[in-house]
Design a protein around this motif. Sequence first.
Motif, PDB file in Angstrom:
ATOM      1  N   GLU B 138       0.461  -1.065  -0.006  1.00 34.43           N
ATOM      2  CA  GLU B 138       0.113   0.115  -0.014  1.00 34.43           C
ATOM      3  C   GLU B 138       1.110   1.038  -0.085  1.00 34.43           C
ATOM      4  O   GLU B 138       0.205   2.180  -0.384  1.00 34.43           O
ATOM      5  N   HIS B 139       2.231   1.495   0.734  1.00 29.84           N
ATOM      6  CA  HIS B 139       2.960   2.713   0.546  1.00 29.84           C
ATOM      7  C   HIS B 139       3.367   2.961  -0.476  1.00 29.84           C
ATOM      8  O   HIS B 139       3.336   4.024  -1.191  1.00 29.84           O
ATOM      9  N   GLU B 141       2.181   1.521  -3.905  1.00 30.02           N
ATOM     10  CA  GLU B 141       0.417   2.082  -4.016  1.00 30.02           C
ATOM     11  C   GLU B 141       0.930   3.717  -4.118  1.00 30.02           C
ATOM     12  O   GLU B 141       0.852   4.516  -5.072  1.00 30.02           O
ATOM     13  N   TYR B 142       0.624   4.165  -2.626  1.00 28.84           N
ATOM     14  CA  TYR B 142       0.628   5.615  -2.389  1.00 28.84           C
ATOM     15  C   TYR B 142       1.308   6.579  -3.063  1.00 28.84           C
ATOM     16  O   TYR B 142       0.641   7.605  -3.486  1.00 28.84           O
ATOM     17  N   GLN B 143       2.601   5.738  -3.213  1.00 31.01           N
ATOM     18  CA  GLN B 143       3.399   6.609  -3.019  1.00 31.01           C
ATOM     19  C   GLN B 143       2.966   7.133  -5.252  1.00 31.01           C
ATOM     20  O   GLN B 143       2.754   8.018  -5.624  1.00 31.01           O
ATOM     21  N   ALA B 145      -0.056   6.690  -6.461  1.00 31.01           N
ATOM     22  CA  ALA B 145      -1.145   7.539  -6.800  1.00 31.01           C
ATOM     23  C   ALA B 145      -0.832   8.782  -6.512  1.00 31.01           C
ATOM     24  O   ALA B 145      -1.743  10.221  -6.848  1.00 31.01           O
ATOM     25  N   LYS B 146       0.463   9.851  -6.006  1.00 30.48           N
ATOM     26  CA  LYS B 146       0.202  10.938  -5.158  1.00 30.48           C
ATOM     27  C   LYS B 146       0.872  12.272  -6.640  1.00 30.48           C
ATOM     28  O   LYS B 146       0.946  12.586  -6.787  1.00 30.48           O
ATOM     29  N   ASN B 148       1.443  12.094  -9.941  1.00 26.80           N
ATOM     30  CA  ASN B 148       1.039  13.036 -10.508  1.00 26.80           C
ATOM     31  C   ASN B 148      -0.135  14.145  -9.824  1.00 26.80           C
ATOM     32  O   ASN B 148      -0.495  14.845 -10.896  1.00 26.80           O
ATOM     33  N   ASN B 149      -0.094  13.673  -8.710  1.00 25.14           N
ATOM     34  CA  ASN B 149      -0.736  15.166  -8.036  1.00 25.14           C
ATOM     35  C   ASN B 149      -0.102  16.417  -7.950  1.00 25.14           C
ATOM     36  O   ASN B 149      -0.824  17.676  -6.991  1.00 25.14           O
ATOM     37  N   TYR B 187      -0.941   4.424 -13.190  1.00 24.12           N
ATOM     38  CA  TYR B 187      -0.853   5.718 -12.726  1.00 24.12           C
ATOM     39  C   TYR B 187       0.372   6.192 -13.496  1.00 24.12           C
ATOM     40  O   TYR B 187      -0.161   7.451 -13.157  1.00 24.12           O
ATOM     41  N   ASP B 188       0.023   6.049 -14.565  1.00 23.57           N
ATOM     42  CA  ASP B 188       0.410   6.801 -15.849  1.00 23.57           C
ATOM     43  C   ASP B 188       2.152   8.076 -15.652  1.00 23.57           C
ATOM     44  O   ASP B 188       2.362   8.696 -15.598  1.00 23.57           O
TER      45      ASP B 188
END
Lengths: 403, 403
Positions: B138-139, B141-143, B145-146, B148-149, B187-188
Amino acid sequence: MSTKPKIVVLGAGHAGLTTAKKLIQKLSPEQAEVVLVNKHNYHYEATWLHEVAAGTISPNDARVMISDVINPNKATLVYDTVVEIKKDEKRVVLENGDITYDYLVVALGWKSNDFGIKGMGENAFAIEDIDSSRLISEHIEYQFAKFNNEENADPDSLNILVGGAGFTGIEFVGELADKVPQLCRKYDIDRSKVKIINIEAAPSILPMFEQDLSTYAREALEERGVEIRMAAPIKECTPEGFIIGEEKELVKAGTIVWTGGVKGSPILEKSGFDMVKGKVNVNPDLRMPDEEDLFVIGDCSWVWDNEGDRPYAPTAQLAMQEADYVADNIIALMKKEPLKNFVFDNKGTVASLGHSDGIGSIFSGYKLTGKKAAAMKKVIDNRSLYLVGGAKLVLKKGKVRPF
Amino acid sequence: MSTKPKIVVLGAGHAGLTTAKKLIQKLSPEQAEVVLVNKHNYHYEATWLHEVAAGTISPNDARVMISDVINPNKATLVYDTVVEIKKDEKRVVLENGDITYDYLVVALGWKSNDFGIKGMGENAFAIEDIDSSRLISEHIEYQFAKFNNEENADPDSLNILVGGAGFTGIEFVGELADKVPQLCRKYDIDRSKVKIINIEAAPSILPMFEQDLSTYAREALEERGVEIRMAAPIKECTPEGFIIGEEKELVKAGTIVWTGGVKGSPILEKSGFDMVKGKVNVNPDLRMPDEEDLFVIGDCSWVWDNEGDRPYAPTAQLAMQEADYVADNIIALMKKEPLKNFVFDNKGTVASLGHSDGIGSIFSGYKLTGKKAAAMKKVIDNRSLYLVGGAKLVLKKGKVRPF
């Protein structure tokens, strides 16, 4: 104007994508050049983002490659970010270039609008696009993953706080009510430890529906463990949660999401367009007032109903119908024929409350609730996919989950 | 001793679970009371945790409810945490109770061992159990996910740094080499932006294999984009990454995982047992020296080979074979018969390098690489499941993914 007119469409949401599609259906490449400009090389179903944000569907199920639905031999596809529209020069400034136009369709969509609530922009997530939505689901899951690994884990870290009880906010908590029990099973966390809290300033939820449907939705969500607090205005958002009401009560959560409002793309304001409550008012033919060749549709414009007393609620349905009119009106302009005024054909509205519940109002007043409404919502979602990419796309990404 | 002896097994890993299983197969509830104590109500395949940590399998695929494989009518199942073993009183202190025994089997497994490297405990994740392993995936994947934001996202935040090139470290980076391209697509993010870096103090990886296999593994992983740095001792772990070598080079990453060593459960040391390099040395009959009724097996003991020159490498295979001997030896004790000395029947060792590659050494020296080794690894994993829960469990959670 050159002999072959150049039509530029900004944005590949439902409004822009449908416009481009209709234009290349109705015009041959010899009659006009159609250019579709979009930030990403994909279109996404904006009305499905709450599901991406809850993690109940995969981000990839909510998007489709633009080149899969717009034939690149019939339209020029430009993947770039719009910086500014210089309408007096009939030119659009992109991050990596400049593009001139004869006709322009602005369909740049929306951004979250926090109405200036202190701390909201910094501390709350927003359901705006694929990137921001999947970040929310990952953030939620990360809180669950961390919980059992920490000595004195903060019990509030599991809570999910959602500001706003409009369409997005309520559909989002509906998905969360499905997702949270799954996460609890996956991460060995008792369901009773997790609060899903919806906070709304108005005295009711889903104001676009009649009272009985809105009450049904609230009771159904409450039964599934969602706390709904109405008449609870948010005064401030801190890293810990929302401060609400005159008593300044602090409601804490590890995940804070604001769904309470939208405004048109900031590019419009930056381009010097006349903004009214965050969007552009357009004429009945969907052109910006005093502009010959510039249309603004979808979530960045207000289109007023025939009585002129209120703008239509922004929906995908509305955006796609506007796109049909714009394609026809551009062709009319090319032929120097009169333009048509937009008339909305409202096929009804359905809100999902998770996978197997919902409310709806269709066929001039016929009301639906429960599984029927949930089924109807999936029919609508599939119809939207069909309009974007035909039967093939429905087969590939359609919502054929059993219910 | 009461007329009906009470056998207490601590831990439901491969060693403890197999012991309990064998005991209830060989003894009726009238002959002995078998008590299995475990922190959770599930057993997990510890050798699959690197896959949970990489996110290539679901946590639930790597675990099974204990009551599904141990009939609760034949053994007492206690889900509680062991606090201390008071062997002089023949009593085990649990968090929520106390339990006495006639025979005790300590199979409490291992914890990560950072050998005192500064900052490792605070700043690096460890692959220790279901909770800690799924947190890693999860850690990571969270990196993604964050990324491109964020306006100025730190490119190092996508990197994954793995300390230690033993079994877990190498199998983990092998899974990451499969997973990272999937995350990039989801996540592109361009694959070239993500580094998977393995850092090892020794001059080679996977020292339990012969040089040619270890070289094959290194080259195969490097081809799939894993950076492997050998002879690179870690001096310190900071929140940013590892500081390595005499030059104190800082290698940065958003996810830092330490797999470089294990030690037996800290309960053993706390109970005053004689520890040698983090574990208990046991006699050839698997009892703790000078103890009549106390066995220590699995990853918290050292069992020495017949030549007495080195302990067996800790594996699930070893743990399950030890359990067989312990069950028999307890029955021998009950009958006052002589005990058997443990003899290891080494069926070989296979390491996976992701889903479709691996290396193995089986049948006294026969070597495998590539898809054959990957297939053999899945056969071994399924055999382990079979031993835990029979054919039904293999059908339910077995690795029947096509390769």
